[in-house]
Design a protein around this motif. Structure first.
Motif, PDB file in Angstrom:
ATOM      1  N   VAL A 156     -25.746  65.961  37.002  1.00 55.74           N
ATOM      2  CA  VAL A 156     -27.057  65.956  36.377  1.00 55.74           C
ATOM      3  C   VAL A 156     -28.081  65.963  37.500  1.00 55.74           C
ATOM      4  CG1 VAL A 156     -28.621  64.743  34.844  1.00 55.74           C
ATOM      5  CG2 VAL A 156     -26.167  64.680  34.398  1.00 55.74           C
ATOM      6  N   ALA A 157     -28.661  67.104  37.758  1.00 55.38           N
ATOM      7  CA  ALA A 157     -29.515  67.228  38.942  1.00 55.38           C
ATOM      8  C   ALA A 157     -30.733  68.081  38.636  1.00 55.38           C
ATOM      9  CB  ALA A 157     -28.723  67.828  40.099  1.00 55.38           C
ATOM     10  N   GLY A 158     -31.684  68.035  39.544  1.00 57.41           N
ATOM     11  CA  GLY A 158     -32.897  68.831  39.400  1.00 57.41           C
ATOM     12  C   GLY A 158     -32.790  70.141  40.146  1.00 57.41           C
ATOM     13  N   ASP A 159     -33.943  70.799  40.269  1.00 57.72           N
ATOM     14  CA  ASP A 159     -33.977  72.138  40.856  1.00 57.72           C
ATOM     15  C   ASP A 159     -33.598  72.163  42.332  1.00 57.72           C
ATOM     16  OD1 ASP A 159     -34.763  73.169  38.460  1.00 57.72           O
ATOM     17  OD2 ASP A 159     -36.900  73.235  38.954  1.00 57.72           O
ATOM     18  N   HIS A 160     -33.772  71.069  43.052  1.00 59.16           N
ATOM     19  CA  HIS A 160     -33.647  71.101  44.505  1.00 59.16           C
ATOM     20  C   HIS A 160     -32.325  70.565  45.023  1.00 59.16           C
ATOM     21  CE1 HIS A 160     -38.218  70.970  44.051  1.00 59.16           C
ATOM     22  NE2 HIS A 160     -37.879  72.197  44.393  1.00 59.16           N
ATOM     23  N   TYR A 161     -31.397  70.278  44.137  1.00 61.92           N
ATOM     24  CA  TYR A 161     -30.083  69.827  44.566  1.00 61.92           C
ATOM     25  C   TYR A 161     -29.167  71.018  44.840  1.00 61.92           C
ATOM     26  CZ  TYR A 161     -31.361  65.100  43.086  1.00 61.92           C
ATOM     27  OH  TYR A 161     -31.978  63.879  42.959  1.00 61.92           O
ATOM     28  N   ARG A 162     -28.203  70.803  45.733  1.00 63.14           N
ATOM     29  CA  ARG A 162     -27.281  71.882  46.081  1.00 63.14           C
ATOM     30  C   ARG A 162     -26.350  72.219  44.922  1.00 63.14           C
ATOM     31  NH1 ARG A 162     -29.954  69.426  50.482  1.00 63.14           N
ATOM     32  NH2 ARG A 162     -29.989  70.978  52.160  1.00 63.14           N
ATOM     33  N   THR A 163     -26.003  73.485  44.847  1.00 65.65           N
ATOM     34  CA  THR A 163     -24.944  73.962  43.966  1.00 65.65           C
ATOM     35  C   THR A 163     -23.850  74.531  44.854  1.00 65.65           C
ATOM     36  OG1 THR A 163     -25.824  76.213  43.805  1.00 65.65           O
ATOM     37  CG2 THR A 163     -26.653  74.581  42.209  1.00 65.65           C
TER      38      THR A 163
ATOM     39  N   HIS B  59     -24.402  75.843  48.713  1.00 62.01           N
ATOM     40  CA  HIS B  59     -23.482  75.307  49.726  1.00 62.01           C
ATOM     41  C   HIS B  59     -22.780  76.444  50.462  1.00 62.01           C
ATOM     42  CE1 HIS B  59     -20.163  73.222  51.651  1.00 62.01           C
ATOM     43  NE2 HIS B  59     -19.316  73.976  50.974  1.00 62.01           N
ATOM     44  N   SER B  60     -22.294  77.442  49.727  1.00 60.36           N
ATOM     45  CA  SER B  60     -21.595  78.563  50.365  1.00 60.36           C
ATOM     46  C   SER B  60     -22.524  79.333  51.295  1.00 60.36           C
ATOM     47  CB  SER B  60     -21.016  79.492  49.296  1.00 60.36           C
ATOM     48  OG  SER B  60     -20.033  78.828  48.521  1.00 60.36           O
ATOM     49  N   LEU B  61     -23.768  79.513  50.883  1.00 58.50           N
ATOM     50  CA  LEU B  61     -24.742  80.199  51.731  1.00 58.50           C
ATOM     51  C   LEU B  61     -25.030  79.385  52.991  1.00 58.50           C
ATOM     52  CD1 LEU B  61     -27.222  81.435  48.975  1.00 58.50           C
ATOM     53  CD2 LEU B  61     -25.598  82.839  50.274  1.00 58.50           C
ATOM     54  N   GLU B  62     -25.096  78.077  52.847  1.00 59.28           N
ATOM     55  CA  GLU B  62     -25.347  77.224  54.009  1.00 59.28           C
ATOM     56  C   GLU B  62     -24.155  77.233  54.971  1.00 59.28           C
ATOM     57  OE1 GLU B  62     -26.259  73.796  51.708  1.00 59.28           O
ATOM     58  OE2 GLU B  62     -28.405  74.201  51.664  1.00 59.28           O
ATOM     59  N   VAL B  63     -22.947  77.230  54.432  1.00 58.47           N
ATOM     60  CA  VAL B  63     -21.758  77.337  55.279  1.00 58.47           C
ATOM     61  C   VAL B  63     -21.767  78.669  56.023  1.00 58.47           C
ATOM     62  CG1 VAL B  63     -19.237  77.455  55.316  1.00 58.47           C
ATOM     63  CG2 VAL B  63     -20.372  75.814  53.826  1.00 58.47           C
ATOM     64  N   SER B  64     -22.183  79.723  55.331  1.00 64.39           N
ATOM     65  CA  SER B  64     -22.255  81.041  55.951  1.00 64.39           C
ATOM     66  C   SER B  64     -23.236  81.048  57.118  1.00 64.39           C
ATOM     67  CB  SER B  64     -22.668  82.082  54.903  1.00 64.39           C
ATOM     68  OG  SER B  64     -22.862  83.341  55.495  1.00 64.39           O
TER      69      SER B  64
ATOM     70  N   LEU C 284     -21.345  67.436  54.517  1.00 67.17           N
ATOM     71  CA  LEU C 284     -21.750  66.094  54.931  1.00 67.17           C
ATOM     72  C   LEU C 284     -23.269  65.976  55.013  1.00 67.17           C
ATOM     73  CD1 LEU C 284     -19.164  65.188  57.740  1.00 67.17           C
ATOM     74  CD2 LEU C 284     -19.305  64.240  55.425  1.00 67.17           C
ATOM     75  N   CYS C 285     -23.892  66.892  55.720  1.00 67.86           N
ATOM     76  CA  CYS C 285     -25.335  66.804  55.936  1.00 67.86           C
ATOM     77  C   CYS C 285     -26.120  67.043  54.657  1.00 67.86           C
ATOM     78  CB  CYS C 285     -25.760  67.799  57.014  1.00 67.86           C
ATOM     79  SG  CYS C 285     -25.092  67.401  58.653  1.00 67.86           S
ATOM     80  N   HIS C 286     -25.725  68.037  53.896  1.00 70.70           N
ATOM     81  CA  HIS C 286     -26.508  68.379  52.716  1.00 70.70           C
ATOM     82  C   HIS C 286     -26.221  67.456  51.542  1.00 70.70           C
ATOM     83  CE1 HIS C 286     -26.748  72.491  54.820  1.00 70.70           C
ATOM     84  NE2 HIS C 286     -27.827  71.786  55.069  1.00 70.70           N
ATOM     85  N   ASP C 287     -25.014  66.917  51.449  1.00 72.64           N
ATOM     86  CA  ASP C 287     -24.742  65.913  50.421  1.00 72.64           C
ATOM     87  C   ASP C 287     -25.475  64.617  50.752  1.00 72.64           C
ATOM     88  OD1 ASP C 287     -23.140  67.823  49.282  1.00 72.64           O
ATOM     89  OD2 ASP C 287     -21.243  66.857  49.790  1.00 72.64           O
ATOM     90  N   TYR C 288     -25.580  64.313  52.034  1.00 69.48           N
ATOM     91  CA  TYR C 288     -26.390  63.153  52.454  1.00 69.48           C
ATOM     92  C   TYR C 288     -27.853  63.366  52.061  1.00 69.48           C
ATOM     93  CZ  TYR C 288     -29.022  60.137  55.675  1.00 69.48           C
ATOM     94  OH  TYR C 288     -29.908  59.230  56.217  1.00 69.48           O
TER      95      TYR C 288
ATOM     96  N   ASP D 148     -31.988  62.991  61.077  1.00 70.65           N
ATOM     97  CA  ASP D 148     -32.202  63.806  59.880  1.00 70.65           C
ATOM     98  C   ASP D 148     -31.185  64.941  59.873  1.00 70.65           C
ATOM     99  OD1 ASP D 148     -33.238  66.138  61.335  1.00 70.65           O
ATOM    100  OD2 ASP D 148     -35.082  64.996  61.574  1.00 70.65           O
ATOM    101  N   THR D 149     -31.091  65.629  58.738  1.00 71.02           N
ATOM    102  CA  THR D 149     -30.024  66.614  58.578  1.00 71.02           C
ATOM    103  C   THR D 149     -30.145  67.773  59.553  1.00 71.02           C
ATOM    104  OG1 THR D 149     -31.306  67.649  56.785  1.00 71.02           O
ATOM    105  CG2 THR D 149     -29.625  66.039  56.165  1.00 71.02           C
ATOM    106  N   SER D 150     -31.373  68.158  59.897  1.00 68.55           N
ATOM    107  CA  SER D 150     -31.553  69.239  60.853  1.00 68.55           C
ATOM    108  C   SER D 150     -30.997  68.862  62.223  1.00 68.55           C
ATOM    109  CB  SER D 150     -33.040  69.600  60.961  1.00 68.55           C
ATOM    110  OG  SER D 150     -33.237  70.623  61.920  1.00 68.55           O
ATOM    111  N   GLN D 151     -31.313  67.648  62.676  1.00 73.43           N
ATOM    112  CA  GLN D 151     -30.779  67.176  63.951  1.00 73.43           C
ATOM    113  C   GLN D 151     -29.259  67.059  63.909  1.00 73.43           C
ATOM    114  OE1 GLN D 151     -32.805  63.435  64.449  1.00 73.43           O
ATOM    115  NE2 GLN D 151     -34.615  64.362  65.403  1.00 73.43           N
ATOM    116  N   MET D 152     -28.729  66.585  62.782  1.00 74.56           N
ATOM    117  CA  MET D 152     -27.285  66.413  62.649  1.00 74.56           C
ATOM    118  C   MET D 152     -26.550  67.747  62.756  1.00 74.56           C
ATOM    119  SD  MET D 152     -27.181  63.696  59.496  1.00 74.56           S
ATOM    120  CE  MET D 152     -27.714  61.993  59.684  1.00 74.56           C
ATOM    121  N   ILE D 153     -27.045  68.743  62.013  1.00 76.77           N
ATOM    122  CA  ILE D 153     -26.413  70.064  62.055  1.00 76.77           C
ATOM    123  C   ILE D 153     -26.490  70.650  63.458  1.00 76.77           C
ATOM    124  CG2 ILE D 153     -26.556  72.442  61.212  1.00 76.77           C
ATOM    125  CD1 ILE D 153     -27.538  71.281  58.537  1.00 76.77           C
ATOM    126  N   THR D 154     -27.663  70.548  64.067  1.00 77.90           N
ATOM    127  CA  THR D 154     -27.835  71.078  65.425  1.00 77.90           C
ATOM    128  C   THR D 154     -26.869  70.413  66.402  1.00 77.90           C
ATOM    129  OG1 THR D 154     -30.168  71.587  65.030  1.00 77.90           O
ATOM    130  CG2 THR D 154     -29.467  71.382  67.327  1.00 77.90           C
TER     131      THR D 154
END
Length: 339
Positions: free
Chosen positions: A66-73, A77-82, A184-188, A213-219
């Motif tokens: 049950v989520a709003g417009d800005h939560y990952r699907t 997620h697949s696009l972010e992994v790509s 991990l980063c985006h679910d956080y 933050d998630t940007s620093q974590m991914i980097t």
């Protein structure tokens, strides 16, 4: 004179690492005429991108049912992994097209309702994993049962993006780790948005080693993979970053993925899938005709598994209401051609 594809293939040998997969050498189960403009891996990427199973990912849960417009699907997620995978592949001079194809296809076999759906399908069938189902989707179920006829390198990366076996290509191994970085980063990030976590809740080691933050974590994790894997014949991480990722992952499983806060959603999702699964086993003729036609090849249980596992969250709930709830002004258009 070389055509566009041939020029790209030739450039791969000149530009890419000796450890990179080369599209000219890729093989398919069924030979097909080559495209004048796209390599085999580029065609695989396009076939996945245009598939029905990929489109359905936009209505499949990542974590929050049950989520709003800005939560990952599953699609975002697949696009972010790509995106993460391509950054790493480019940094290591590996084949970006192959990583992109694997990343876009790695979750096409995922169930509705995220890992709760996967768990209940495993319980119902005795064995179900989304990576194996993703391979089954691209190999047998897409295009009316003909499959996408992807290259072996892409299929290997899809089925081995998780589980005990490592992909044979370095590109596949990139996706395997990039998948973990992304979720991990985006679910956080989604957990912060949902109010289930707040800044500062993660173990201090994670903040110290990866960032705040998630940007620093991914980097941090992407940079570590590129630097550590330079000139190696494997995809590696430093011991420090890998340890921080393991701590991060353990925290997320304990406090989010398996948390009591989401137990009600998991129970509801599991109930819906159980009821649909048993209903279609007992009422096999109510499946779309294309699934009924596959019974001689695969048997009823496997066909019902394919159908229920392929549903989107919203369609599964609507189908449940149509079958089991009294009509109260609801209507669900029957779609005998598929989902």
């Amino acid at each position: 004179m070389m055509n566009v594809r041939e020029r790209i293939e030739e450039q791969e040998y000149q530009i890419l690492s000796p450890f990179a997969a080369k599209s000219r050498e890729a093989k398919r189960k069924y030979p097909m005429e080559e495209c004048a403009f796209r390599t085999k891996f580029q065609r695989d990427r396009d076939r996945i991108l245009h598939s029905k199973s990929f489109r359905r990912l936009k209505h499949k849960t990542q974590v929050y049912i049950v989520a709003g417009d800005h939560y990952r699907t599953r699609m975002t997620h697949s696009l972010e992994v790509s995106q993460i995978s391509r950054t790493i592949a480019r940094g290591l001079r590996l084949n970006e097209d192959l990583t992109e194809a694997i990343a876009l296809g790695h979750d096409v076999g995922h169930t509705p309702f995220g890992h709760a759906g996967e768990s209940v399908m495993d319980e119902l069938t005795g064995h179900f994993t989304h990576n194996e189902q993703s391979l089954r989707v691209v190999e047998f179920l897409e295009r009316g049962g003909q499959g996408l006829n992807l290259t072996y390198e892409v299929k290997d990366g899809i089925v081995n993006h998780t589980g005990k076996n490592l992909p044979q290509t370095l590109e596949g191994r990139i996706v395997r780790t990039a998948d973990r970085i992304a979720y991990l980063c985006h679910d956080y990030d989604d957990s912060l948005r949902a109010g289930l976590l707040k800044p500062g809740d993660l173990p201090q080691e994670v903040y110290d080693k990866l960032g705040h933050d998630t940007s620093q974590m991914i980097t941090s994790m992407v940079a570590d993979m590129i630097v550590t894997s330079q000139d190696a014949d494997d995809i590696l991480q430093s011991a420090v970053i890998k340890q921080a990722m393991d701590v991060f992952r353990e925290f997320m499983f304990t406090h989010i993925y398996h948390s009591d806060k989401l137990s009600r959603e998991r129970e509801q999702a599991s109930f819906v899938l159980r009821e649909l699964y048993h209903y279609f086993l007992e009422n096999f003729d109510q499946l779309p005709q294309e699934f009924i036609n596959r019974e001689p090849c695969w048997g009823r249980q496997k066909i019902v598994t394919d159908y229920v596992a392929g549903l989107t969250d919203s369609y599964a709930v609507a189908l449940f209401e149509e079958i089991f709830m009294p009509p109260m002004g609801r209507s669900l258009e029957k779609n005998k051609k598929g989902y």
